[in-house]
Design an enzyme around this catalytic site. Structure first.
Site, PDB file in Angstrom:
ATOM      1  N   SER A 109      -6.980  -3.122  -8.470  1.00  0.00           N
ATOM      2  CA  SER A 109      -7.365  -1.997  -9.351  1.00  0.00           C
ATOM      3  C   SER A 109      -8.112  -3.577  -9.947  1.00  0.00           C
ATOM      4  CB  SER A 109      -6.775  -1.505 -10.051  1.00  0.00           C
ATOM      5  OG  SER A 109      -6.142  -0.241  -9.428  1.00  0.00           O
TER       6      SER A 109
ATOM      7  N   GLU B  65       6.139  -0.930 -14.853  1.00  0.00           N
ATOM      8  CA  GLU B  65       5.475   0.244 -14.838  1.00  0.00           C
ATOM      9  C   GLU B  65       6.186   1.621 -15.189  1.00  0.00           C
ATOM     10  OE1 GLU B  65       4.331   1.345 -10.677  1.00  0.00           O
ATOM     11  OE2 GLU B  65       3.108  -0.258 -10.718  1.00  0.00           O
TER      12      GLU B  65
ATOM     13  N   SER C  11      -0.703  -5.991  -2.854  1.00  0.00           N
ATOM     14  CA  SER C  11      -1.101  -5.374  -1.983  1.00  0.00           C
ATOM     15  C   SER C  11      -1.724  -6.060  -0.183  1.00  0.00           C
ATOM     16  CB  SER C  11      -1.609  -4.073  -2.138  1.00  0.00           C
ATOM     17  OG  SER C  11      -0.671  -2.965  -2.683  1.00  0.00           O
TER      18      SER C  11
ATOM     19  N   GLN D 120      -3.806  -7.279  -9.947  1.00  0.00           N
ATOM     20  CA  GLN D 120      -2.500  -7.499  -9.391  1.00  0.00           C
ATOM     21  C   GLN D 120      -2.614  -7.301  -7.511  1.00  0.00           C
ATOM     22  OE1 GLN D 120       0.882  -5.194 -10.682  1.00  0.00           O
ATOM     23  NE2 GLN D 120       1.274  -4.789  -8.516  1.00  0.00           N
TER      24      GLN D 120
ATOM     25  N   ASN E 124       5.130   8.216  -2.818  1.00  0.00           N
ATOM     26  CA  ASN E 124       6.401   9.495  -2.524  1.00  0.00           C
ATOM     27  C   ASN E 124       7.809   9.532  -1.944  1.00  0.00           C
ATOM     28  OD1 ASN E 124       4.997  10.189  -5.357  1.00  0.00           O
ATOM     29  ND2 ASN E 124       4.149  12.494  -4.256  1.00  0.00           N
TER      30      ASN E 124
HETATM   31  C1  LIG Z   1      -4.643   4.085  -8.078  1.00  0.00           C
HETATM   32  C2  LIG Z   1      -4.145   3.161  -6.989  1.00  0.00           C
HETATM   33  C3  LIG Z   1      -3.626   1.627  -7.339  1.00  0.00           C
HETATM   34  C4  LIG Z   1      -3.459   0.365  -6.770  1.00  0.00           C
HETATM   35  N1  LIG Z   1      -3.560  -0.344  -7.658  1.00  0.00           N
HETATM   36  C5  LIG Z   1      -3.241  -1.490  -6.595  1.00  0.00           C
HETATM   37  C6  LIG Z   1      -3.122  -2.694  -7.210  1.00  0.00           C
HETATM   38  O1  LIG Z   1      -4.157  -3.582  -8.534  1.00  0.00           O
HETATM   39  N2  LIG Z   1      -2.414  -4.474  -6.613  1.00  0.00           N
HETATM   40  C7  LIG Z   1      -2.154  -3.959  -5.432  1.00  0.00           C
HETATM   41  O2  LIG Z   1      -1.540  -4.602  -5.064  1.00  0.00           O
HETATM   42  N3  LIG Z   1      -1.863  -2.828  -4.867  1.00  0.00           N
HETATM   43  C8  LIG Z   1      -2.086  -1.735  -5.539  1.00  0.00           C
HETATM   44  N4  LIG Z   1      -2.345  -0.223  -4.621  1.00  0.00           N
HETATM   45  C9  LIG Z   1      -1.923  -0.201  -3.925  1.00  0.00           C
HETATM   46  C10 LIG Z   1      -0.376   0.130  -3.598  1.00  0.00           C
HETATM   47  O3  LIG Z   1       0.753  -0.078  -4.109  1.00  0.00           O
HETATM   48  C11 LIG Z   1      -0.202   1.080  -2.203  1.00  0.00           C
HETATM   49  O4  LIG Z   1      -1.332   1.795  -1.900  1.00  0.00           O
HETATM   50  C12 LIG Z   1       0.761   1.566  -1.581  1.00  0.00           C
HETATM   51  O5  LIG Z   1       1.972   0.880  -2.152  1.00  0.00           O
HETATM   52  C13 LIG Z   1       1.330   2.021  -0.156  1.00  0.00           C
HETATM   53  O6  LIG Z   1       0.441   0.789   0.931  1.00  0.00           O
HETATM   54  P1  LIG Z   1      -0.877   1.514   1.586  1.00  0.00           P
HETATM   55  O7  LIG Z   1      -1.781   1.575   0.635  1.00  0.00           O
HETATM   56  O8  LIG Z   1      -0.158   0.470   2.672  1.00  0.00           O
HETATM   57  O9  LIG Z   1      -0.256   2.257   2.147  1.00  0.00           O
HETATM   58  P2  LIG Z   1       1.055   2.573   4.120  1.00  0.00           P
HETATM   59  O10 LIG Z   1       2.198   1.721   3.882  1.00  0.00           O
HETATM   60  O11 LIG Z   1       0.323   2.174   4.898  1.00  0.00           O
HETATM   61  O12 LIG Z   1       1.668   4.136   3.611  1.00  0.00           O
HETATM   62  C14 LIG Z   1       0.858   5.170   5.006  1.00  0.00           C
HETATM   63  C15 LIG Z   1       2.283   6.413   4.941  1.00  0.00           C
HETATM   64  O13 LIG Z   1       3.151   6.039   5.510  1.00  0.00           O
HETATM   65  C16 LIG Z   1       4.314   6.288   4.535  1.00  0.00           C
HETATM   66  N5  LIG Z   1       5.469   5.402   4.897  1.00  0.00           N
HETATM   67  C17 LIG Z   1       5.292   4.226   5.218  1.00  0.00           C
HETATM   68  N6  LIG Z   1       6.660   3.202   5.039  1.00  0.00           N
HETATM   69  C18 LIG Z   1       7.473   4.728   5.234  1.00  0.00           C
HETATM   70  C19 LIG Z   1       8.898   4.679   5.308  1.00  0.00           C
HETATM   71  N7  LIG Z   1       9.758   3.508   5.209  1.00  0.00           N
HETATM   72  N8  LIG Z   1       9.509   5.719   5.170  1.00  0.00           N
HETATM   73  C20 LIG Z   1       9.027   6.923   5.096  1.00  0.00           C
HETATM   74  N9  LIG Z   1       7.437   7.047   4.606  1.00  0.00           N
HETATM   75  C21 LIG Z   1       7.025   5.716   4.279  1.00  0.00           C
HETATM   76  C22 LIG Z   1       3.606   6.524   3.332  1.00  0.00           C
HETATM   77  O14 LIG Z   1       4.444   6.949   2.148  1.00  0.00           O
HETATM   78  C23 LIG Z   1       2.441   6.388   3.450  1.00  0.00           C
HETATM   79  O15 LIG Z   1       2.122   8.020   3.529  1.00  0.00           O
HETATM   80  C24 LIG Z   1      -2.892   0.344  -5.157  1.00  0.00           C
HETATM   81  C25 LIG Z   1      -2.831   2.430  -5.128  1.00  0.00           C
HETATM   82  C26 LIG Z   1      -3.176   3.103  -5.823  1.00  0.00           C
HETATM   83  C27 LIG Z   1      -3.187   4.467  -4.936  1.00  0.00           C
END
Ligand SMILES: Cc1cc2nc3c(=O)[nH]c(=O)nc-3n(C[C@H](O)[C@H](O)[C@H](O)COP(=O)(O)OP(=O)(O)OC[C@H]3O[C@@H](n4cnc5c(N)ncnc54)[C@H](O)[C@@H]3O)c2cc1C
Length: 397
Positions: free
Chosen positions: A162, A245, A130, A127, A377
């Site tokens: 992933s 999911e 991100s 996928q 979360n």
């Molecule tokens: C095990 C795993 C598998 C994954 N697999 C895939 C995959 O196959 N394909 C893919 O595309 N992505 C994948 N992801 C990515 C995942 O979807 C993103 O990591 C996730 O959506 C969070 O985005 P970010 O890492 O950019 O964090 P950010 O969005 O930058 O967030 C950083 C911090 O800020 C907080 N935050 C952000 N916005 C807000 C808000 N509006 N209000 C309050 N708090 C906020 C978040 O909770 C977090 O603590 C995977 C992630 C994991 C952990």
């Protein structure tokens, strides 16, 4: 028992017997010791075994090559898989859930005919949603696709994808109209991972695994026939992909959580030399974990048998994820405190088994992926707050 319940119990007995006869007895050792190549081979062999036993893709209807099980039977299959426990099909989750639901809802007949049978034969998908600046705020994605004749030319970068290093295909979100509002200029494409211009770079995780990847896209050409839905309809389609999911697979998660609670209970009784000697504080914690595991299981069953009936409506999966993540993390933390330090790394880590690899420290570290994956979360709390409880919306900048 009602005749229906009797049928279901007979079905459960069949599934259990089948697992007994078909789960490779030493699969944990095999997977623990496997190289990348042998892990892929093991996953494919297990997929083929499940397919021949009619237990692959329990949710798929017969018209798409699935076993056509009732929701009650699907629950039984997932419960028995977790209870046995059988290996998980980690490599194929995006294929079997995300791609399947997306293509059934929005794919052309040609796309379904090309990919759904191939998925049942072991076609691996990843996928590509991100990006470095688009995770929680996915609609900010910037990977650009420009149409040239009957192709899109794509440039940009994806991250956290992933199993992209193993995938033959990728579901990709791209921006096709930079002038439109964020959610209106996005298009959903199916990308052949063999296309020229794709570079996949693995990311090493805290657990030592390398399941995530960056994907760099440099003038990648994707035929317009690989577009799902209309141009700029991608946001709406992605909602279906992400909701995949919430399937009955969550029952397996709740069951596996319950199994860890049971392991802790047994170890505690053993350590203190009898149930009567377990300290009250520890007994209270165990009751808390056990109760939450049971509630999560019941919640999953409810989601499947009576969708939309919960007070949380469409956001019940947000409630599940919050409670599941916090329970799992607290439980594994308690086990770490309780365990003898020498046993932290006692078991070789099992690939693809997530929080249930039996290597305590790695399971604990890995449990924190549940705080982030599938929407963090914090985002789930926002959804419950705003859309279920009607509390004020967060500030929009
Ligand atoms: C095990 C795993 C598998 C994954 N697999 C895939 C995959 O196959 N394909 C893919 O595309 N992505 C994948 N992801 C990515 C995942 O979807 C993103 O990591 C996730 O959506 C969070 O985005 P970010 O890492 O950019 O964090 P950010 O969005 O930058 O967030 C950083 C911090 O800020 C907080 N935050 C952000 N916005 C807000 C808000 N509006 N209000 C309050 N708090 C906020 C978040 O909770 C977090 O603590 C995977 C992630 C994991 C952990």
């Amino acid at each position: 028992m009602t005749p229906h319940a009797q049928d279901l119990e007979a079905f459960r007995a069949d599934v259990r017997a089948w697992l007994g006869a078909n789960v490779p007895p030493n699969w944990r050792e095999t997977v623990a010791a496997s190289s990348d190549e042998s892990f892929r081979r093991f996953q494919l062999e297990w997929l083929e075994t499940l397919r021949s036993g009619g237990l692959l893709a329990p949710e798929w209807p017969v018209e798409y090559g699935g076993p056509g099980l009732s929701p009650e039977q699907q629950i039984v299959v997932h419960e028995e898989m977790a209870r046995y426990p059988a290996p998980r099909l980690g490599l194929y989750i995006v294929s079997l859930y995300h791609v399947f639901h997306t293509l059934v809802a929005f794919g052309t007949e040609e796309q379904k005919a090309q990919h759904l049978p191939a998925i049942l034969q072991g076609e691996i998908w990843c996928q590509g949603f991100s990006e470095p600046s688009a995770g929680s705020d996915l609609a900010s994605l910037r990977t650009r696709a420009v149409r040239e004749g009957d192709e899109y030319v794509v440039n940009g970068q994806k991250v956290w994808s992933s199993y992209a290093m193993d995938a033959s295909w990728c579901i990709l979100l791209v921006r096709t109209d930079p002038e439109a509002s964020k959610t209106h200029g996005i298009t959903f494409l199916l990308m052949d991972m063999k296309s020229p211009g794709i570079t996949v770079k693995p990311i090493k995780q805290a657990t030592g695994n390398q399941e995530f990847n960056e994907i760099f896209l440099d003038d990648v050409r994707i035929p317009v026939s690989n577009r799902v839905g209309e141009e700029n309809q991608g946001w709406q389609i992605a909602q279906v992909t992400l909701s995949a999911e919430r399937g009955p697979g969550a029952i397996e998660m709740a069951e596996r959580l319950g199994a860890i609670v049971e392991r802790l209970r047994k170890e505690t009784v053993l350590r203190f030399g009898g149930a009567d000697r377990v300290p009250a504080e520890l007994a209270r914690s165990l009751v808390g974990y056990w109760t939450r595991a049971q509630l999560l299981r019941e919640m999953c069953v409810g989601m499947l048998l009576n969708p939309g009936a919960s007070p949380a409506g469409d956001y019940e999966s947000s409630v599940f994820k919050l409670v599941f993540a916090s329970t799992l993390q607290a439980l594994l933390h308690e086990m770490l405190e309780f365990a003898d330090q020498d046993t932290f790394f006692a078991a070789d880590p099992l690939r693809g088994e997530g929080f249930d690899s039996r290597n305590l420290l790695l399971d604990y570290l890995g449990s924190y992926e549940w705080t982030i994956a599938g929407g963090t979360n914090d985002i789930q709390r926002n959804l419950i707050s705003e859309r279920v409880l009607g509390l004020p919306r967060e500030a929009r900048w």
